[in-house]
Design a protein around this motif. Structure first.
Motif, mmCIF file in Angstrom:
data_model
loop_
_atom_site.group_PDB
_atom_site.id
_atom_site.type_symbol
_atom_site.label_atom_id
_atom_site.label_comp_id
_atom_site.label_asym_id
_atom_site.label_seq_id
_atom_site.Cartn_x
_atom_site.Cartn_y
_atom_site.Cartn_z
ATOM 1 N N GLY A 238 0.669 5.794 -0.386
ATOM 2 C CA GLY A 238 -0.235 6.941 -0.380
ATOM 3 C C GLY A 238 -0.581 7.400 -1.786
ATOM 4 O O GLY A 238 0.094 7.060 -2.767
ATOM 5 N N PRO A 239 -1.655 8.192 -1.908
ATOM 6 C CA PRO A 239 -2.065 8.687 -3.234
ATOM 7 C C PRO A 239 -0.953 9.527 -3.867
ATOM 8 O O PRO A 239 -0.178 10.200 -3.193
ATOM 9 N N SER B 67 -17.877 5.277 -1.372
ATOM 10 C CA SER B 67 -16.775 6.249 -1.277
ATOM 11 C C SER B 67 -17.277 7.681 -1.206
ATOM 12 O O SER B 67 -16.556 8.581 -0.756
ATOM 13 N N GLU C 89 -9.039 5.892 -2.139
ATOM 14 C CA GLU C 89 -8.445 4.759 -1.449
ATOM 15 C C GLU C 89 -9.517 3.873 -0.818
ATOM 16 O O GLU C 89 -9.403 2.635 -0.833
ATOM 17 N N ASP D 207 -12.088 8.596 2.970
ATOM 18 C CA ASP D 207 -10.929 8.067 2.258
ATOM 19 C C ASP D 207 -11.014 8.263 0.755
ATOM 20 O O ASP D 207 -9.989 8.175 0.064
ATOM 21 N N ALA E 111 -4.085 6.079 -6.850
ATOM 22 C CA ALA E 111 -3.926 5.276 -5.636
ATOM 23 C C ALA E 111 -3.693 3.815 -6.048
ATOM 24 O O ALA E 111 -4.202 3.359 -7.081
ATOM 25 N N ASP F 47 -10.114 -0.121 -1.462
ATOM 26 C CA ASP F 47 -10.208 -1.064 -0.342
ATOM 27 C C ASP F 47 -11.509 -1.856 -0.398
ATOM 28 O O ASP F 47 -11.546 -3.059 -0.089
ATOM 29 N N ARG G 60 -3.216 -0.370 -4.674
ATOM 30 C CA ARG G 60 -3.316 -1.415 -3.672
ATOM 31 C C ARG G 60 -2.716 -2.707 -4.253
ATOM 32 O O ARG G 60 -2.952 -3.054 -5.418
ATOM 33 N N ALA H 92 0.854 -1.194 0.000
ATOM 34 C CA ALA H 92 0.000 0.000 0.000
ATOM 35 C C ALA H 92 0.885 1.236 0.000
ATOM 36 O O ALA H 92 1.936 1.249 0.630
#
Length: 822
Positions: free
Chosen positions: A599-600, A788, A796, A793, A609, A800, A611, A597
């Motif tokens: 950060g943006p 979202s 992100e 968030d 972003a 998730d 993952r 992971a």
């Protein structure tokens, strides 16, 4: 003169008429009565027994070579037929066609016979060809071998008669199915039947059934009346007369044989056991064999059997008489040759006959007596007594005689009461085996042979030692050599094992308790074997130690297996350690390039972003990768890829492709061209690596995204709360071909759009198609977008949510890149 209908028993044999050649065996000293049992085998010289054993082994080897030669003759006929096909098709000479056939077989990686059968099947249009096509397609049973069927046909063509056809069918096609015998019947207009050919039946049985009058309800007659195959679970249950009804009482199948719609005969197939289940492939195989039989019946002249021997009527009486005896009985006759000493053939065995070596009766009837029982040729043995009775006519009987046979190279022996008498040109041999002894002894001998075990008994007072035959071979001693006493055992063991034997003997002889140990035996021939010995003391009524009995077992194979297993365990532990180290290095390399992971990342008006979810199992470190990079040209490179496989190879391949694409993107080329170059890199500069990828170039000034794919799932575009997959442009996976072209597509992004790029670990399911998985992903993306909107968030949280609620079930690693346009 004694008539054949007088009673015969193992304890009393009637007098017989002295025959010609009375001088044969007179010098052997054989006589009737109990005194004629002969010299005990224990007193015979070892060299004589060895010579008989070698002779028996030679007979068995020659019989196997004859069987192989007969099987090879039919194979050569099939090859010759295939050569003829090639001569016609290639317009070449037979020698050149034969060379072509061998060359084609070598190139195809099959035997010449298999290719020859395939060529003949392609050229022919018969049932065998249809069976061959089903066999290749996997529809036929494993036993329905087209090579065997074609070999049968070739052998039949070469012989040209029904007798040859019957023998070939049994040997090549039917014996692997458990068939014991086969008969080919010719049908006549008056509804009678004639036996045109047979195999697996005694000659006398075939002669008795050479003609079946009209009106007799045999299985063959039923098949002709019903014009279809007729099967019976057992012939005894059907209560129908037929050939071999006393010898082979199991299942029967009668298949009509005809040509051009006209039935001209029947193929009758006989099993010793119950009729097996008739699957469709087997039924078609039997029909194909019936066609082969029909081809021979068209030219059959009815002369299969010579004129009947006048002595046959007397033999029938003798056979009926012996069939009524409750003891095992053989009927012998002189072989049709002038050899001296005379040789005898087993013409008949009665229903009570049990071979003490455990072989079926069919393996005995029709063979020469010394081929079935070669060890009977030992001095004072059964063969000598048979010759004497035939030469003098004097009956012979004894209450105790050693009978021996050689089965698979292993000598098997038992004791029996034996009676021999002469009846004209035949001899009747009756033996009464000890109750249960043959079966138990046979099982024990086979168990000792298979387990390489031998028993012993040692009398500590008289010093007499008894060994089973297996122990002599196990210790490398000749049969009849002095056995090794327990107190001398250490002298024959490896020096390092002598203290082990000392502990064994102290426990056994001093403490008088059962004991066992393992040691290395050093044989006189220099061979070292690993032996386990187990023994127990036997006490007399006064509690004194009188006898020790036990067994030796050769555990060399077990010992070396344990040594190999220990080495394998060590290698496995080392391999597991190396694999764990490789997985750890691969995981470290992967995390160094792509942390799970991060950060943006803001690139112009894009917010990116990422993952990454590794596989659940540590050893499944995969080759998923992603990249988001601002290029010198002002464009933004967006890409996701997946290298096939797992482990360090996949991780290093991932690094190589990711770095190569970064360097190639600096040239300013479009996505399609970048993937074409990356394909060449994958094909030439990596070791058997294949991969999928999606590559996109975003132009911030006009918000245009150009993209291309190489065998990878398409990105998902989320706009105004609705999700859809981008059109799938064409493109093969990377590394499959040297040169490949890729299609390119473009579209304009809007503010508020979200683009999701991913690897197949996010969507792949074992029970769903790719289209269904993509539909589930778009629905999930819409739900994640709604979630979202209320989550702090944002992007992100969106990613998730996709990872958490993904329905994938393949335990593969997953890479996910979200791009939001501001």
């Amino acid at each position: 003169m004694q008539q054949p209908h007088e009673p015969l028993t193992a304890g009393r044999a009637p007098a017989a008429e002295p025959g010609a050649g009375a001088q044969i065996g007179a010098q052997r000293g054989a006589s009737g009565g109990d005194s004629g049992a002969g010299t005990p085998p224990e007193q015979e010289p070892h060299r004589t027994v060895t010579a008989v054993g070698l002779l028996a082994s030679t007979v068995e080897r020659l019989r196997e070579e004859l069987d192989r030669a007969q099987a090879g003759s039919a194979g050569r006929a099939v090859v010759e037929m295939a050569v003829g096909v090639l001569v016609e098709r290639l317009r070449c000479a037979p020698t050149e066609a034969a060379r072509q056939l061998e060359g084609l077989a070598e190139q195809a990686g099959v035997t010449t016979l298999a290719l020859a059968a395939d060529l003949v099947n392609q050229a022919a249009a018969d049932r065998i060809s249809a069976l061959a096509r089903d066999f290749v397609a996997g529809a036929a049973a494993p036993s329905a071998d087209p090579v065997a069927l074609r070999s049968t046909e070739a052998d039949t063509i070469a012989g040209g008669d029904a007798a040859t056809a019957a023998r070939s069918m049994l040997e090549h096609a039917l014996r692997p199915l458990g068939v014991a015998a086969v008969a080919v019947w010719a049908a006549h207009p008056d509804l009678s039947l004639s036996l045109a050919g047979s195999a697996g039946f005694p000659q006398e049985e075939a002669r008795r059934w050479r003609h079946v009058p009209p009106g007799v309800p045999t299985p063959a007659r039923r098949a002709l009346d019903e014009r279809s195959a007729v099967g019976y679970h057992t012939l005894a249950d059907a209560s129908l007369p037929s050939i071999g009804q006393h010898e082979i009482r199991g299942g029967r199948l009668a298949v009509p044989a005809g040509l051009g719609g006209r039935l001209i005969g029947v193929l009758e197939i006989c099993w010793r056991e119950a009729l097996p289940r008739q699957s469709q492939p087997l039924q078609r195989q039997f029909e194909a064999l019936a066609e082969v039989a029909a081809a021979t019946l068209e030219s059959w002249d009815g002369q299969e059997f010579p004129a009947a021997d006048p002595a046959d009527a007397r033999f029938d009486e003798l056979r009926q008489l012996t069939d009524g005896l409750l003891d095992p009985c053989l009927v012998l006759r002189l072989a049709p040759d002038d050899e001296l000493p005379p040789r005898f053939v087993v013409r008949h065995v009665n229903p009570a006959f049990v071979d003490f070596a455990g072989r079926p009766n069919g393996a005995i009837v029709g063979t020469r007596f010394l081929e079935a029982y070669p060890l009977a040729a030992e001095p004072g043995g059964l063969a000598e007594k048979i010759e004497h009775v035939f030469a003098t006519g004097e009956p012979f009987r004894t209450q105790d005689m050693r009978l021996a046979a050689l089965v698979d190279g292993v000598p098997l022996a038992t004791r029996a009461q034996v009676s021999i008498s002469r009846h004209g040109t035949h001899l009747v041999v009756v033996w009464r085996l000890d109750d249960g002894t043959p079966r138990v002894a046979r099982l024990l001998q086979h168990a000792q042979r298979l387990g390489r075990i031998g028993g012993f008994e040692e009398n500590l007072r008289t010093r007499q030692i008894a060994w089973s035959d297996t122990l002599f071979e196990l210790h490398g001693l000749a049969p009849g050599a002095p056995p090794i006493a327990l107190d001398q055992l250490a002298e024959h063991a490896h020096p390092d094992d002598r203290h082990t034997i000392g502990r064994f003997l102290r426990t056994l002889l001093h403490h008088r308790r059962p004991a066992s140990t393992a040691f290395r035996l050093q044989r006189p021939d220099g061979v070292t074997r690993h032996i386990r010995v187990v023994a127990e003391p036997v006490r007399d009524p006064g509690s004194g130690l009188r006898t020790v009995r036990g067994a030796y077992q050769d555990i060399s194979a077990q010992h070396w297996t344990e040594v190999a297993l220990a080495a394998t365990r060590d290698q496995l532990a080392q391999s597991e350690q190396q694999a764990a180290e490789r997985s750890r290095l691969a995981l470290q390399l992967q995390h160094a390039i792509m942390p799970p992971a991060r950060g943006p990342l803001d690139l112009h008006d894009l917010r990116v972003a990422v993952r990454y979810r590794p596989a659940e199992k540590d050893h499944l470190v995969g080759g998923d990768w992603y990249d988001a990079l601002a290029l010198p040209t002002g464009d933004v490179l967006l890409c996701v890829g997946d290298v096939a496989g797992h482990g360090i190879e996949a991780a290093t391949g991932m690094v190589a492709l990711r770095n190569a694409l970064r360097g190639l993107a600096a040239t300013g080329a479009g996505p399609a061209q970048l993937l074409s170059w990356l394909n060449s890199v994958t094909h030439h500069l990596t070791d058997n690596v294949t991969a999928t990828a999606v590559c996109g170039l975003y132009e911030p000034a006009i918000r245009r995204l150009r993209w291309a794919r190489a065998g990878h799932p398409p990105p998902v575009l989320l706009r105004e709360g609705r999700a859809r997959t981008l059109p799938q442009v064409g493109g093969i996976l990377l590394g499959a071909l040297d040169q490949a072209d890729y299609e390119e597509d473009e579209f304009v992004l809007r503010a508020g759009d979200t683009l999701v790029m991913y690897t197949d670990g996010l969507i792949e399911r074992r029970d769903e198609s790719l289209q269904a998985s993509l539909a589930n992903l778009t629905a999930l993306a819409e739900r994640a977008h709604r979630e979202s909107l209320t989550s702090p968030d944002g992007l992100e949280g969106h990613l998730d949510h996709l990872l958490q609620y993904s329905s994938a079930d393949t335990d593969d690693d997953t890479c996910l890149v979200g791009v939001a346009v501001r």
